[in-house]
Design a protein around this motif. Structure first.
Motif: not given
Ligand code: ATP
Length: 285
Positions: A64-76
């Protein structure tokens, strides 16, 4: 007590394989807001793989990865505007001036930092109208940092920001990075240089062969209790080496015994492991 802030980056059991090669083998880490975090490791350790997963440029195999509260694979796009990236090889147009490069790049962001402010932040005031191709290597790198800062990101990834710099350019780059901390930015720094991590980082994590082998503040890592202090002296022409985790007591015993016998401890030397020693020991393959 106020609630503790959420981490800017959080990684749980991150894994990445390329075919048979397990480049990242279940790592965990957290980076808190406003901290300069150094990610150290030898060539092939898995740093770039991890960083590119955090940046959303590479898919993970597990975890699991969260960057600034989002999953980088799905972030926009909105998420992407909150991060700044300084790559090892820059993206400068050689024929644009410093100011033109920054102005052009600012156009991609909804609320860019003023160009003149960024020029001052990276110390290029005297070079604002110089074309990128006429800047020195160190100045180009500073412009690279400026390009990453123009969108006013909260989180900056700096990939080996001083590789190939002369000592004075390194000092200047360190000043720029220290300035980012003063601005409250969170900085994820990869580097091969221990002194750089020691100088800049609040916390250091060392990765080797895809696994985390040590973490802590630079002081903690250099002073870990498991790392003995070495005491050397000469007795009857022979070098004696004593490794101890209680150096004060051991020295007291050695010097007390020598005094009682009216002898000297010739060539007495006491050394504590530096962060560099710890790093080399941990990453030896
Ligand atoms: P360096 O300090 O040299 O940049 P690094 O710590 O960034 O090294 P990575 O680039 O993450 O290391 O590589 C980790 C491992 O994964 C290495 O064994 C490398 O050969 C392998 N690797 C990296 N990218 C790929 C890829 N696209 N395909 C296959 N194997 C890869």
């Amino acid at each position: 007590m106020p609630p503790s802030p959420a981490p800017v980056i959080s990684i749980r059991d991150l894994r990445k394989s390329y075919g048979e090669t397990e480049a990242v083998r279940g790592i965990e880490l957290e980076v808190m807001p406003g901290e300069v975090f150094a990610f150290l490791g030898p060539n092939g350790a898995g740093k770039t793989t991890t960083v590119e997963i955090l940046e959303g440029y590479r898919k993970r195999s597990g975890g699991e990865v969260s960057v600034l509260g989002e999953d980088p694979e799905r972030a926009g796009r909105e998420w992407r505007e909150r991060i700044g990236i300084v790559l090892q090889s820059g993206r400068l147009d050689p024929y644009l001036t410093v100011r033109e490069s920054l102005d052009l790049y600012a156009g991609y962001f909804r609320s860019p930092r003023p160009t003149e402010e960024v020029i001052a932040l990276v110390g290029l005031e005297g070079k604002a109208d110089e074309r990128a191709r006429r800047l020195s290597g160190g100045q180009q790198r500073r412009l690279d940092v400026g390009m990453a800062l123009i969108g006013d990101p909260e989180l900056l990834f700096l990939d080996e920001p001083t590789t190939g710099f002369d000592p004075s350019a390194r000092r200047q780059a360190w000043d720029v990075i220290a300035g980012l901390r003063d601005l409250g930015k969170t900085v994820f720094l990869t580097t091969h240089y221990m002194d750089e991590a020691q100088r800049l980082a609040d916390r250091v994590t060392i990765i080797a062969a895809g696994q985390i082998v040590a973490r802590g503040t630079p002081e903690d890592l250099g002073d870990r209790e498991s790392q003995p202090t070495t005491i050397r002296y000469r007795a009857d022409g022979e070098e004696v080496v004593v490794e101890t985790t209680t150096p004060v007591r051991t020295l007291n015993e050695l010097t007390g015994a020598a005094l009682a016998k009216g002898e000297e401890l010739e060539a007495l030397e006491v050394t504590r492991p530096s962060l560099e020693d710890v790093y080399l020991e941990l990453t030896e393959s």
